[in-house]
Scaffold this motif. Structure first.
Motif, PDB file in Angstrom:
ATOM      1  N   LEU A 169      39.850  -8.850  13.877  1.00  0.00           N
ATOM      2  CA  LEU A 169      38.653  -8.486  13.114  1.00  0.00           C
ATOM      3  C   LEU A 169      39.034  -7.880  11.766  1.00  0.00           C
ATOM      4  N   PRO A 170      38.067  -7.765  10.850  1.00  0.00           N
ATOM      5  CA  PRO A 170      38.341  -7.073   9.589  1.00  0.00           C
ATOM      6  C   PRO A 170      38.700  -5.606   9.875  1.00  0.00           C
ATOM      7  N   PRO A 171      39.366  -4.934   8.921  1.00  0.00           N
ATOM      8  CA  PRO A 171      39.762  -3.530   9.133  1.00  0.00           C
ATOM      9  C   PRO A 171      38.583  -2.631   9.530  1.00  0.00           C
ATOM     10  N   VAL A 172      37.424  -2.881   8.944  1.00  0.00           N
ATOM     11  CA  VAL A 172      36.234  -2.148   9.371  1.00  0.00           C
ATOM     12  C   VAL A 172      35.316  -3.170  10.043  1.00  0.00           C
ATOM     13  N   PRO A 173      35.371  -3.250  11.392  1.00  0.00           N
ATOM     14  CA  PRO A 173      34.599  -4.291  12.078  1.00  0.00           C
ATOM     15  C   PRO A 173      33.103  -4.024  11.976  1.00  0.00           C
ATOM     16  N   PRO A 174      32.292  -5.076  12.085  1.00  0.00           N
ATOM     17  CA  PRO A 174      30.837  -4.889  12.110  1.00  0.00           C
ATOM     18  C   PRO A 174      30.457  -3.937  13.254  1.00  0.00           C
ATOM     19  N   PRO A 175      29.316  -3.232  13.120  1.00  0.00           N
ATOM     20  CA  PRO A 175      28.925  -2.237  14.130  1.00  0.00           C
ATOM     21  C   PRO A 175      28.888  -2.780  15.561  1.00  0.00           C
ATOM     22  N   ASP A 176      28.405  -4.014  15.737  1.00  0.00           N
ATOM     23  CA  ASP A 176      28.360  -4.604  17.089  1.00  0.00           C
ATOM     24  C   ASP A 176      29.756  -4.687  17.696  1.00  0.00           C
ATOM     25  N   TRP A 177      30.716  -5.093  16.878  1.00  0.00           N
ATOM     26  CA  TRP A 177      32.084  -5.218  17.364  1.00  0.00           C
ATOM     27  C   TRP A 177      32.674  -3.849  17.688  1.00  0.00           C
ATOM     28  N   ALA A 178      32.433  -2.869  16.803  1.00  0.00           N
ATOM     29  CA  ALA A 178      32.966  -1.523  17.044  1.00  0.00           C
ATOM     30  C   ALA A 178      32.449  -0.993  18.384  1.00  0.00           C
ATOM     31  N   SER A 179      31.176  -1.227  18.654  1.00  0.00           N
ATOM     32  CA  SER A 179      30.563  -0.793  19.914  1.00  0.00           C
ATOM     33  C   SER A 179      31.185  -1.546  21.089  1.00  0.00           C
ATOM     34  N   THR A 180      31.372  -2.849  20.930  1.00  0.00           N
ATOM     35  CA  THR A 180      31.955  -3.677  21.999  1.00  0.00           C
ATOM     36  C   THR A 180      33.372  -3.207  22.330  1.00  0.00           C
ATOM     37  N   LEU A 181      34.174  -2.962  21.303  1.00  0.00           N
ATOM     38  CA  LEU A 181      35.550  -2.506  21.528  1.00  0.00           C
ATOM     39  C   LEU A 181      35.559  -1.156  22.251  1.00  0.00           C
ATOM     40  N   ARG A 182      34.655  -0.273  21.858  1.00  0.00           N
ATOM     41  CA  ARG A 182      34.574   1.043  22.499  1.00  0.00           C
ATOM     42  C   ARG A 182      34.224   0.889  23.983  1.00  0.00           C
ATOM     43  N   GLN A 183      33.267  -0.010  24.271  1.00  0.00           N
ATOM     44  CA  GLN A 183      32.858  -0.220  25.666  1.00  0.00           C
ATOM     45  C   GLN A 183      33.983  -0.818  26.506  1.00  0.00           C
ATOM     46  N   ILE A 184      34.785  -1.709  25.895  1.00  0.00           N
ATOM     47  CA  ILE A 184      35.923  -2.280  26.631  1.00  0.00           C
ATOM     48  C   ILE A 184      36.920  -1.167  26.949  1.00  0.00           C
ATOM     49  N   ARG A 185      37.207  -0.334  25.956  1.00  0.00           N
ATOM     50  CA  ARG A 185      38.206   0.728  26.144  1.00  0.00           C
ATOM     51  C   ARG A 185      37.783   1.765  27.184  1.00  0.00           C
ATOM     52  N   ASP A 186      36.487   2.144  27.149  1.00  0.00           N
ATOM     53  CA  ASP A 186      36.078   3.237  28.044  1.00  0.00           C
ATOM     54  C   ASP A 186      35.401   2.766  29.328  1.00  0.00           C
ATOM     55  N   GLY A 187      35.390   1.433  29.562  1.00  0.00           N
ATOM     56  CA  GLY A 187      34.820   0.916  30.806  1.00  0.00           C
ATOM     57  C   GLY A 187      33.306   0.906  30.819  1.00  0.00           C
ATOM     58  N   GLY A 188      32.684   1.033  29.640  1.00  0.00           N
ATOM     59  CA  GLY A 188      31.224   1.055  29.557  1.00  0.00           C
ATOM     60  C   GLY A 188      30.574  -0.294  29.819  1.00  0.00           C
ATOM     61  N   ALA A 189      31.366  -1.361  29.785  1.00  0.00           N
ATOM     62  CA  ALA A 189      30.849  -2.715  30.062  1.00  0.00           C
ATOM     63  C   ALA A 189      31.805  -3.368  31.057  1.00  0.00           C
TER      64      ALA A 189
END
Length: 169
Positions: free
Chosen positions: A125-145
């Motif tokens: 992704l770009p260095p500053v990912p779009p908000p949807d992507w930032a949220s998706t990555l966070r959910q993958i990392r913390d088990g939210g999804a």
């Protein structure tokens, strides 16, 4: 080149090289253009320029698996390389039935850790990912999804998630 092994009629085309050339022609009809010569698919296969990923050994009946493995064992040339995919159980059953692929290494991938999968996606992704992507990555990392984390735990699941034509939901 990813090809479904279920499409291989080993009676009609007993050699891997002949079947791959036929599949190349079906999938990429442009290879038959006159500027490539009369037999471009055959030449690509014979010279070892095609790495086939034979998918779905586990999805065909045991008798079909036996025929495919016998055809693969009867086909190799010095330049041939093949990746054969299968679920572990079916491959073990085939080995126990003595349907083994000669000169083959068995590789079993380990599940990707959520952080590793998220790091890989972030690198695409770009260095500053779009908000949807930032949220998706966070959910993958913390088990939210959990379902998404499950999907990206395998390379086969991770690939379409990062593909530019797919967007996270």
């Amino acid at each position: 080149m990813l090809v479904s092994i279920a499409n291989w009629d080993t009676e009609r085309l007993p050699r891997l090289q002949g079947w791959l050339a036929a599949r190349l022609t079906d999938i990429y009809p442009a290879l038959r253009a006159s500027r490539y010569g009369p037999d471009a698919p055959e030449v690509l296969v014979q010279r070892g320029h095609i790495l086939p990923v034979l998918d779905g050994l586990d999805e065909i009946p045991a008798q079909g698996r036996t025929a495919v493995i016998a055809a693969l064992n009867g086909s190799p040339a010095d330049s041939d390389q093949v990746i054969l995919t299968s679920r572990t159980g079916e491959l073990t059953d085939a080995a126990l039935a003595r349907d083994v692929l000669a000169s083959a290494a068995v590789i079993q991938p380990q599940p990707l850790a959520p952080g590793t999968a998220a790091d890989y996606l972030a690198s695409c992704l770009p260095p500053v990912p779009p908000p949807d992507w930032a949220s998706t990555l966070r959910q993958i990392r913390d088990g939210g999804a959990p379902h998404l984390t499950d999907v990206v735990s395998t390379p086969l699941g991770l690939w379409p998630v990062h593909h530019p034509h797919h967007h996270p939901h």
